[in-house]
Design a protein around this motif. Sequence first.
Motif, PDB file in Angstrom:
ATOM      1  N   ILE A  70       0.841  -1.211   0.000  1.00 34.15           N
ATOM      2  CA  ILE A  70       0.000   0.000   0.000  1.00 34.15           C
ATOM      3  C   ILE A  70       0.869   1.250   0.000  1.00 34.15           C
ATOM      4  O   ILE A  70       0.622   2.215  -0.746  1.00 34.15           O
ATOM      5  N   ILE A  71       1.895   1.260   0.824  1.00 33.16           N
ATOM      6  CA  ILE A  71       2.793   2.418   0.886  1.00 33.16           C
ATOM      7  C   ILE A  71       3.454   2.659  -0.472  1.00 33.16           C
ATOM      8  O   ILE A  71       3.571   3.803  -0.927  1.00 33.16           O
ATOM      9  N   ILE A  87      13.717  -0.835  -2.960  1.00 31.17           N
ATOM     10  CA  ILE A  87      13.764  -0.830  -1.490  1.00 31.17           C
ATOM     11  C   ILE A  87      12.516  -1.501  -0.916  1.00 31.17           C
ATOM     12  O   ILE A  87      12.593  -2.286   0.045  1.00 31.17           O
ATOM     13  N   GLY A  88      11.351  -1.216  -1.509  1.00 33.30           N
ATOM     14  CA  GLY A  88      10.109  -1.848  -1.062  1.00 33.30           C
ATOM     15  C   GLY A  88      10.142  -3.351  -1.219  1.00 33.30           C
ATOM     16  O   GLY A  88       9.657  -4.097  -0.346  1.00 33.30           O
ATOM     17  N   SER A 113      11.960  -9.041   3.576  1.00 32.02           N
ATOM     18  CA  SER A 113      12.298  -9.113   4.999  1.00 32.02           C
ATOM     19  C   SER A 113      11.066  -9.462   5.838  1.00 32.02           C
ATOM     20  O   SER A 113      11.163 -10.175   6.844  1.00 32.02           O
ATOM     21  N   ALA A 114       9.897  -8.963   5.416  1.00 32.90           N
ATOM     22  CA  ALA A 114       8.661  -9.290   6.142  1.00 32.90           C
ATOM     23  C   ALA A 114       8.287 -10.751   5.968  1.00 32.90           C
ATOM     24  O   ALA A 114       7.880 -11.430   6.916  1.00 32.90           O
ATOM     25  N   LEU A 115       8.439 -11.265   4.743  1.00 36.20           N
ATOM     26  CA  LEU A 115       8.087 -12.661   4.478  1.00 36.20           C
ATOM     27  C   LEU A 115       9.067 -13.621   5.135  1.00 36.20           C
ATOM     28  O   LEU A 115       8.679 -14.686   5.643  1.00 36.20           O
ATOM     29  N   PRO A 168      15.658  -5.933   7.546  1.00 44.74           N
ATOM     30  CA  PRO A 168      16.018  -5.435   6.204  1.00 44.74           C
ATOM     31  C   PRO A 168      17.512  -5.155   6.064  1.00 44.74           C
ATOM     32  O   PRO A 168      18.053  -5.231   4.964  1.00 44.74           O
ATOM     33  N   LEU A 169      18.185  -4.869   7.185  1.00 45.20           N
ATOM     34  CA  LEU A 169      19.623  -4.587   7.130  1.00 45.20           C
ATOM     35  C   LEU A 169      20.402  -5.803   6.634  1.00 45.20           C
ATOM     36  O   LEU A 169      21.431  -5.662   5.959  1.00 45.20           O
TER      37      LEU A 169
END
Length: 421
Positions: free
Chosen positions: A113-114, A154-155, A161-163, A168-169
């Motif tokens: 969404i973002i 980046i998204g 990283s969420a999955l 994210p680093l």
Amino acid sequence: MTPEIISQWLLKFKINVGMAELLSLLGAGLYLFILALLANFVAKRFIKYIIHPLIRKTSMQWDDLLIDHNVIVRFSHIGPAAIIHFFAPALFDNFPSIAGFFQLIVNTYLIVIILFVIDGVLNFTRSLWERSSMGKRYPAKSFIQAAKLVINLIGFIFILSALLEKSPLVLFSGLGAVTAILLLIFKDAILGLVAGFQLSINNMVMVGDWIEMPARGADGDVIDVSLTTVKVQNWDKTITTIPTYALITDSFKNWRGMSESGGRRIKRPLYIDMRTIQFADEDLLARFKRIRLLRPYLESKLEEIQKYNDHVGEELSELINGRRLTNVGTFRAYCVAYLRNHPKVHQDMTLLVRQLPPSSQGLPLEIYVFTNDIAWARYEDIQGDIFDHFLSVLPEFGLSAYQAPSGADLEKAGFALKQEG
């Protein structure tokens, strides 16, 4: 409506415990899904029938672009995410793995969404910029596309990283190992980005320019400047696509200066047959004096010649000893006077009628002027009218245009020789 309530209700119908638990979970999931759809529906209707009309009623024009690019509508997707975020833990309180799965979906969905909202904001920013006078000179499309590329990359990393439930680093630190691959994949985009900066900063090309690039088969108007390509609509209505970086590495001609100056150049010679060039005798002078445009020139020139010849005295019997008007010089003066009085010739720009070095095709008399109408069709009409006139008046000056012998000329010469024989 929790799965426990649904399960107890299903057990009344003599359904076994395992099946009742499965159906209760599916029912709770369906209930949560319906709530999310309802929240999205309500949010979109609220934006469409309340927010958008309020924006339309304002006196400002720029805020209408928010509607055109669906910027505010994209915020409506936050509603379903909020419903799932708040209701999933309560519904699946006794099923932490399922609640965690829904939380994972919400986190991923929020990132998407973002990204959509940022995409709409960037589109809105580009349209707002292109409405300004600076936007026409410095198009922002390539920069917006570059920003979208970086933001989406980046998204994508945040989604991974969420999955994967990792920081994210960790993924950003791993980019160094695949830099070469990324450079290969995004080679055109990187070259286009650098070229786009150079094109914009140096004001080399913008939409609406007429450019000519023979090496790429382009000759027409620029209709689009993007991150990787520049589209040119040629005069035959075909479209040539040029890599953006090619406009930096290769040479091309931009006709914008001509358009902005308000004048379009005519640079074309008349080839005079050198056998017809002569001094002007009394008959020619009498004919010249009847030409209105030549009278001011003749008055000053003849007076100047007379003063010079008065010092020569009796030696004037030889033409070479004095100064005389020539038919080609007088014709050149007539061309200048004609152009100075032509309503379609730009009088504030260069106006020349000059002799070029004689060649096997005769004496080139070059017309170098600018028309005050830059439209192609009208420019050609003006140029044609000027040269039609000059070619037609050559006999009045005892001159003729050079023309290479044709087959008909040779046939006529052979017939004349045969008659003489």
